[in-house]
Design an enzyme around this catalytic site. Structure first.
Site, PDB file in Angstrom:
ATOM      1  N   PRO A  88       0.821  -1.221   0.000  1.00 58.14           N
ATOM      2  CA  PRO A  88       0.000   0.000   0.000  1.00 58.14           C
ATOM      3  C   PRO A  88       0.855   1.272   0.000  1.00 58.14           C
ATOM      4  O   PRO A  88       0.350   2.357  -0.289  1.00 58.14           O
ATOM      5  CB  PRO A  88      -0.800  -0.105   1.306  1.00 58.14           C
ATOM      6  N   GLU A 115       2.057  -8.427   8.320  1.00 52.05           N
ATOM      7  CA  GLU A 115       2.208  -6.964   8.403  1.00 52.05           C
ATOM      8  C   GLU A 115       3.177  -6.432   7.348  1.00 52.05           C
ATOM      9  O   GLU A 115       3.488  -5.240   7.343  1.00 52.05           O
ATOM     10  CB  GLU A 115       2.689  -6.543   9.801  1.00 52.05           C
ATOM     11  N   ARG A 153      -1.038  -7.784 -21.145  1.00 52.19           N
ATOM     12  CA  ARG A 153      -1.827  -7.191 -22.234  1.00 52.19           C
ATOM     13  C   ARG A 153      -1.050  -6.168 -23.049  1.00 52.19           C
ATOM     14  O   ARG A 153      -1.436  -5.840 -24.169  1.00 52.19           O
ATOM     15  CB  ARG A 153      -3.080  -6.517 -21.674  1.00 52.19           C
ATOM     16  N   ASP A 168      -5.938   1.254 -27.888  1.00 54.70           N
ATOM     17  CA  ASP A 168      -5.931   2.712 -27.893  1.00 54.70           C
ATOM     18  C   ASP A 168      -7.126   3.314 -27.161  1.00 54.70           C
ATOM     19  O   ASP A 168      -7.529   4.417 -27.449  1.00 54.70           O
ATOM     20  CB  ASP A 168      -5.811   3.273 -29.313  1.00 54.70           C
TER      21      ASP A 168
HETATM   22  N1  4HQ Z   1      -1.083  -5.224   0.792  1.00 51.26           N
HETATM   23  N2  4HQ Z   1      -1.660  -2.941  -3.288  1.00 51.26           N
HETATM   24  C1  4HQ Z   1       0.715  -6.928   1.109  1.00 51.26           C
HETATM   25  C2  4HQ Z   1      -1.928  -4.429   0.027  1.00 51.26           C
HETATM   26  C3  4HQ Z   1      -1.587  -4.016  -1.357  1.00 51.26           C
HETATM   27  C4  4HQ Z   1      -2.255  -3.003  -2.094  1.00 51.26           C
HETATM   28  C5  4HQ Z   1      -1.428  -5.370   2.192  1.00 51.26           C
HETATM   29  C6  4HQ Z   1       0.164  -5.782   0.316  1.00 51.26           C
HETATM   30  C7  4HQ Z   1      -0.742  -6.507   2.906  1.00 51.26           C
HETATM   31  C8  4HQ Z   1       1.284  -7.713   3.292  1.00 51.26           C
HETATM   32  N3  4HQ Z   1      -0.639  -4.493  -2.152  1.00 51.26           N
HETATM   33  N4  4HQ Z   1       0.640  -6.664   2.518  1.00 51.26           N
HETATM   34  N5  4HQ Z   1      -3.272  -2.253  -1.704  1.00 51.26           N
HETATM   35  O1  4HQ Z   1      -2.959  -4.021   0.505  1.00 51.26           O
HETATM   36  O2  4HQ Z   1      -0.679  -3.838  -3.311  1.00 51.26           O
END
Ligand code: 4HQ
Length: 251
Positions: A88, A115, A153, A168
């Site tokens: 995230p 985590e 893609r 496009d």
């Molecule tokens: N994660 N976009 C992996 C995500 C996430 C997201 C949360 C990634 C938990 C361990 N990954 N961890 N949004 O929410 O890519």
């Protein structure tokens, strides 16, 4: 192009590799995907991949040693590899990033659980940190599949025939036009007549108008940043005129 997902749940990718455009890309040798178990790079008897966080608190953190060993082993075997961490904290994934990533020879997609992963892996071994959106997933695997799908893609010759025109659409910065199929009348609602007319020029014009107006109504942010051509500006001007006439009639 090869994709290697690093995960403690490699089975999650089995269905994904075996359907649709991703499957066809594999069959045509455009992509060489695999899911590698991080556990295979542990050295202890119980194959532990996580540990308690320094400083305390709840949850677990992915240990750095198996991840580092896995990334280095794969990068050594495959040249031109870029490493992607799904998190995230990453840049929000979009079509432009998909196009850029499709230029690399191969991607290692690091999928964290719990985590997340030890910060020292991010610092030293990761080229791109990518998020697929501002929400919390249980693991990086689904995010990795999203990235692999969108990047696949973009690889030349992966999209055949019908899908090729779609190249496009978003890359043009607009939403796709509305789509209709049979029956001609569904629950009293008719298909726009121009689509049944066989006038290809008019159909193309209608589709451009549909694209521009859907983008205006549903994603005005996309229209704002895009540079519009003459036809697209004319469409907006036409609707502005229609709206102004209605407003004038209420004065
Ligand atoms: N994660 N976009 C992996 C995500 C996430 C997201 C949360 C990634 C938990 C361990 N990954 N961890 N949004 O929410 O890519």
């Amino acid at each position: 192009m090869y994709f290697i997902a690093l995960t403690i749940f490699p089975e999650m990718f089995d269905l994904f590799w075996n359907h649709g455009i991703v499957r066809r890309a594999i069959e045509h040798k455009k992509i060489f995907p695999s899911a590698v178990n991080i556990r295979d790079y542990t050295k202890d008897r119980h194959q532990v991949t996580d540990d308690r966080p320094y400083g305390g608190g709840s949850g677990m953190v992915m240990k750095p040693e198996p991840l580092a060993a896995a990334i280095r082993d794969i990068a050594r075997k495959q040249s031109g590899t870029k490493t992607v961490l799904l998190t995230p904290q990453g840049q929000i994934f979009n079509q432009e990033m998909a196009r850029t990533l499709a230029l690399s020879e191969g991607l290692i997609l690091v999928c964290g659980r719990y985590e997340g992963i030890d910060e020292r892996i991010c610092d030293d071994l990761i080229h791109y940190e990518i998020s697929i959106g501002d929400y919390v997933l249980t693991g990086g695997e689904l995010a990795a599949m999203v990235v692999i799908d969108a990047v696949t893609r973009q690889i030349p010759d992966v999209l055949g025939g019908e899908d090729a025109a779609e190249m496009d659409s978003f890359s043009d910065g607009l939403l796709e036009h509305a789509q209709y199929t049979r029956p001609e009348i569904f629950e009293g609602r008719e298909v726009p007549q121009v689509l049944l007319s066989g006038h290809h020029r008019e159909i193309e014009n209608w589709r451009m108008e549909s694209s521009v107006m859907r983008t205006l109504l549903k994603r005005p942010d996309l229209l704002q940043k895009k540079s519009l051509n003459r036809q697209q500006r004319d469409i907006l001007a036409k609707w502005r005129h229609k709206i102004e006439k209605i407003l004038d009639s209420h004065k």
